[in-house]
Design a protein around this motif. Sequence first.
Motif, PDB file in Angstrom:
ATOM      1  N   GLY A  15       0.728  -1.079   0.183  1.00  0.00           N
ATOM      2  CA  GLY A  15       0.067  -0.173   0.092  1.00  0.00           C
ATOM      3  C   GLY A  15       0.901   1.167  -0.266  1.00  0.00           C
ATOM      4  N   ARG A  16       2.153   1.211   0.243  1.00  0.00           N
ATOM      5  CA  ARG A  16       2.989   2.515   0.423  1.00  0.00           C
ATOM      6  C   ARG A  16       2.966   3.238  -1.116  1.00  0.00           C
ATOM      7  NH1 ARG A  16       9.001   2.502   2.695  1.00  0.00           N
ATOM      8  NH2 ARG A  16       8.034   2.364   4.515  1.00  0.00           N
ATOM      9  N   LEU A  17       3.027   2.554  -2.086  1.00  0.00           N
ATOM     10  CA  LEU A  17       3.254   3.477  -3.418  1.00  0.00           C
ATOM     11  C   LEU A  17       1.835   4.002  -3.565  1.00  0.00           C
ATOM     12  CD1 LEU A  17       5.086   0.851  -5.804  1.00  0.00           C
ATOM     13  CD2 LEU A  17       5.867   2.866  -4.865  1.00  0.00           C
ATOM     14  N   GLU A  18       0.683   3.251  -3.617  1.00  0.00           N
ATOM     15  CA  GLU A  18      -0.448   4.142  -3.623  1.00  0.00           C
ATOM     16  C   GLU A  18      -0.586   5.001  -2.741  1.00  0.00           C
ATOM     17  OE1 GLU A  18       0.069   0.726  -3.283  1.00  0.00           O
ATOM     18  OE2 GLU A  18      -1.409  -0.715  -4.016  1.00  0.00           O
ATOM     19  N   ARG A  19      -0.448   5.015  -1.419  1.00  0.00           N
ATOM     20  CA  ARG A  19      -0.607   6.127  -0.518  1.00  0.00           C
ATOM     21  C   ARG A  19       0.314   7.389  -1.111  1.00  0.00           C
ATOM     22  NH1 ARG A  19      -1.162   1.803   3.112  1.00  0.00           N
ATOM     23  NH2 ARG A  19      -2.937   2.236   4.236  1.00  0.00           N
ATOM     24  N   ARG A  20       1.449   6.965  -1.575  1.00  0.00           N
ATOM     25  CA  ARG A  20       2.203   8.301  -2.127  1.00  0.00           C
ATOM     26  C   ARG A  20       1.544   8.914  -3.493  1.00  0.00           C
ATOM     27  NH1 ARG A  20       8.791   8.500  -2.691  1.00  0.00           N
ATOM     28  NH2 ARG A  20       8.849  10.503  -3.487  1.00  0.00           N
ATOM     29  N   PHE A  21       1.453   7.977  -4.420  1.00  0.00           N
ATOM     30  CA  PHE A  21       1.009   8.491  -5.598  1.00  0.00           C
ATOM     31  C   PHE A  21      -0.559   8.622  -6.197  1.00  0.00           C
ATOM     32  CE2 PHE A  21       5.568   6.785  -5.809  1.00  0.00           C
ATOM     33  CZ  PHE A  21       6.238   8.147  -6.416  1.00  0.00           C
ATOM     34  N   LEU A  22      -1.547   7.965  -5.516  1.00  0.00           N
ATOM     35  CA  LEU A  22      -2.848   8.082  -5.933  1.00  0.00           C
ATOM     36  C   LEU A  22      -3.487   9.007  -5.972  1.00  0.00           C
ATOM     37  CD1 LEU A  22      -4.583   4.435  -5.257  1.00  0.00           C
ATOM     38  CD2 LEU A  22      -3.360   5.349  -7.321  1.00  0.00           C
ATOM     39  N   GLU A  23      -3.142   9.737  -4.767  1.00  0.00           N
ATOM     40  CA  GLU A  23      -3.799  11.192  -4.526  1.00  0.00           C
ATOM     41  C   GLU A  23      -3.829  12.125  -5.798  1.00  0.00           C
ATOM     42  OE1 GLU A  23      -5.085  15.142  -3.521  1.00  0.00           O
ATOM     43  OE2 GLU A  23      -2.774  14.357  -3.640  1.00  0.00           O
ATOM     44  N   PRO A  24      -2.615  12.405  -6.051  1.00  0.00           N
ATOM     45  CA  PRO A  24      -2.207  13.226  -7.256  1.00  0.00           C
ATOM     46  C   PRO A  24      -2.762  12.689  -8.291  1.00  0.00           C
ATOM     47  CG  PRO A  24      -0.150  12.386  -6.269  1.00  0.00           C
ATOM     48  CD  PRO A  24      -1.184  11.926  -5.347  1.00  0.00           C
ATOM     49  N   LEU A  25      -2.472  11.220  -8.670  1.00  0.00           N
ATOM     50  CA  LEU A  25      -3.073  10.880 -10.005  1.00  0.00           C
ATOM     51  C   LEU A  25      -4.564  11.110 -10.099  1.00  0.00           C
ATOM     52  CD1 LEU A  25      -2.833   8.991 -12.388  1.00  0.00           C
ATOM     53  CD2 LEU A  25      -2.997   7.213 -10.909  1.00  0.00           C
ATOM     54  N   LEU A  26      -5.298  10.715  -8.850  1.00  0.00           N
ATOM     55  CA  LEU A  26      -6.684  10.886  -9.143  1.00  0.00           C
ATOM     56  C   LEU A  26      -7.249  12.481  -9.230  1.00  0.00           C
ATOM     57  CD1 LEU A  26      -8.114   8.089  -6.313  1.00  0.00           C
ATOM     58  CD2 LEU A  26      -8.162   7.837  -8.916  1.00  0.00           C
ATOM     59  N   THR A  27      -6.296  13.345  -8.476  1.00  0.00           N
ATOM     60  CA  THR A  27      -6.826  14.615  -8.616  1.00  0.00           C
ATOM     61  C   THR A  27      -6.640  15.188 -10.193  1.00  0.00           C
ATOM     62  OG1 THR A  27      -6.215  15.134  -6.322  1.00  0.00           O
ATOM     63  CG2 THR A  27      -6.156  16.879  -7.829  1.00  0.00           C
ATOM     64  N   ALA A  28      -5.512  14.788 -10.736  1.00  0.00           N
ATOM     65  CA  ALA A  28      -5.119  14.912 -12.274  1.00  0.00           C
ATOM     66  C   ALA A  28      -6.268  14.484 -13.243  1.00  0.00           C
ATOM     67  CB  ALA A  28      -3.724  14.527 -12.488  1.00  0.00           C
ATOM     68  N   LEU A  29      -6.914  13.260 -12.929  1.00  0.00           N
ATOM     69  CA  LEU A  29      -7.641  12.591 -13.646  1.00  0.00           C
ATOM     70  C   LEU A  29      -9.227  13.040 -13.498  1.00  0.00           C
ATOM     71  CD1 LEU A  29      -6.141   9.173 -14.128  1.00  0.00           C
ATOM     72  CD2 LEU A  29      -5.762  11.072 -15.314  1.00  0.00           C
ATOM     73  N   THR A  30      -9.339  13.887 -12.669  1.00  0.00           N
ATOM     74  CA  THR A  30     -10.712  14.319 -12.075  1.00  0.00           C
ATOM     75  C   THR A  30     -11.019  15.992 -12.285  1.00  0.00           C
ATOM     76  OG1 THR A  30     -10.223  14.375  -9.772  1.00  0.00           O
ATOM     77  CG2 THR A  30     -11.389  12.318 -10.657  1.00  0.00           C
ATOM     78  N   THR A  31     -12.021  16.369 -12.110  1.00  0.00           N
ATOM     79  CA  THR A  31     -12.138  17.699 -12.118  1.00  0.00           C
ATOM     80  C   THR A  31     -13.299  18.149 -10.983  1.00  0.00           C
ATOM     81  OG1 THR A  31     -12.686  19.840 -13.383  1.00  0.00           O
ATOM     82  CG2 THR A  31     -14.239  17.958 -13.968  1.00  0.00           C
ATOM     83  N   GLU A  32     -13.173  19.282 -10.261  1.00  0.00           N
ATOM     84  CA  GLU A  32     -14.154  19.634  -9.243  1.00  0.00           C
ATOM     85  C   GLU A  32     -15.502  19.678  -9.885  1.00  0.00           C
ATOM     86  OE1 GLU A  32     -14.756  22.886  -5.733  1.00  0.00           O
ATOM     87  OE2 GLU A  32     -13.051  23.062  -7.199  1.00  0.00           O
ATOM     88  N   SER A  33     -16.406  18.993  -9.321  1.00  0.00           N
ATOM     89  CA  SER A  33     -17.870  18.935  -9.755  1.00  0.00           C
ATOM     90  C   SER A  33     -18.479  20.346  -9.590  1.00  0.00           C
ATOM     91  CB  SER A  33     -18.609  17.847  -8.817  1.00  0.00           C
ATOM     92  OG  SER A  33     -18.060  16.680  -9.193  1.00  0.00           O
ATOM     93  N   ARG A  34     -19.206  20.801 -10.577  1.00  0.00           N
ATOM     94  CA  ARG A  34     -19.846  21.849 -10.412  1.00  0.00           C
ATOM     95  C   ARG A  34     -21.172  21.833  -9.328  1.00  0.00           C
ATOM     96  NH1 ARG A  34     -20.613  23.883 -16.759  1.00  0.00           N
ATOM     97  NH2 ARG A  34     -18.095  24.261 -17.254  1.00  0.00           N
ATOM     98  N   THR A  35     -21.368  22.981  -8.731  1.00  0.00           N
ATOM     99  CA  THR A  35     -22.667  22.732  -7.554  1.00  0.00           C
ATOM    100  C   THR A  35     -23.678  23.486  -8.426  1.00  0.00           C
ATOM    101  OG1 THR A  35     -21.478  24.807  -6.658  1.00  0.00           O
ATOM    102  CG2 THR A  35     -21.149  22.590  -5.666  1.00  0.00           C
ATOM    103  N   PRO A  36     -24.866  23.023  -8.416  1.00  0.00           N
ATOM    104  CA  PRO A  36     -25.929  23.594  -9.019  1.00  0.00           C
ATOM    105  C   PRO A  36     -26.114  25.196  -8.542  1.00  0.00           C
ATOM    106  CG  PRO A  36     -26.641  21.603  -7.685  1.00  0.00           C
ATOM    107  CD  PRO A  36     -25.364  21.825  -7.530  1.00  0.00           C
TER     108      PRO A  36
END
Length: 205
Positions: free
Chosen positions: A184-205
């Motif tokens: 789990g160490r690699l995932e803890r280090r790199f998944l957060e920036p990866l998922l942030t880069a592959l998503t965008t902030e949702s628009r609120t109504p």
Amino acid sequence: MPKGETKRRPRTRAALLQAALETFAEYGFRAAAIEQICERAGYTRGAFYSNFSSKEELFLALFDAHSERVVRRMTELVDSIDTEDLTVQALVDVLCEIEPAERDWYLVTTEFTLHAIRDRQAAWVLAQHDARLRAQLARALTDHLARAGRTLTVDADELARLLIAIREGGLAQSYVEPDQLPPGRLERRFLEPLLTALTTESRTP
């Protein structure tokens, strides 16, 4: 079918599945004999063949049970987090959960994957089960990220493929070098920036 047999069947199947996991992990998928599985489970070959037609079918039943358990556990953990506290990092922390018993499953599934690479029919069947797992994971990720206020900008199925590859590749290195790279160490280090880069902030109504 007699009522007693109906009630016993789930217990028999569960015992055979657990015995198969232990036997496959100890001896390997190809080397493990059906007789060894039956002996460990405390049942006869007749009981085995009344539930499964082959070792391959038995493995695929294990695969589906493990997939459902992993996705269900992930969903339960995410659902237990208050929406205001559900960030990408909180979701990553859930994705990085690795149970000690996962090592046995890793040994079993890796060997069957090698078997499938050599056998075209086994590869085709395994691919169908892989696809069902990815579909479950893709739906869960999309829903959990939405709760965290993020929307995927890439195909959810392809992201599921990537996350599975990262998890399996990381575990391979961790089980070879457990002191240098805990699971789990690699995932803890790199998944957060990866998922942030592959998503965008949702628009609120």
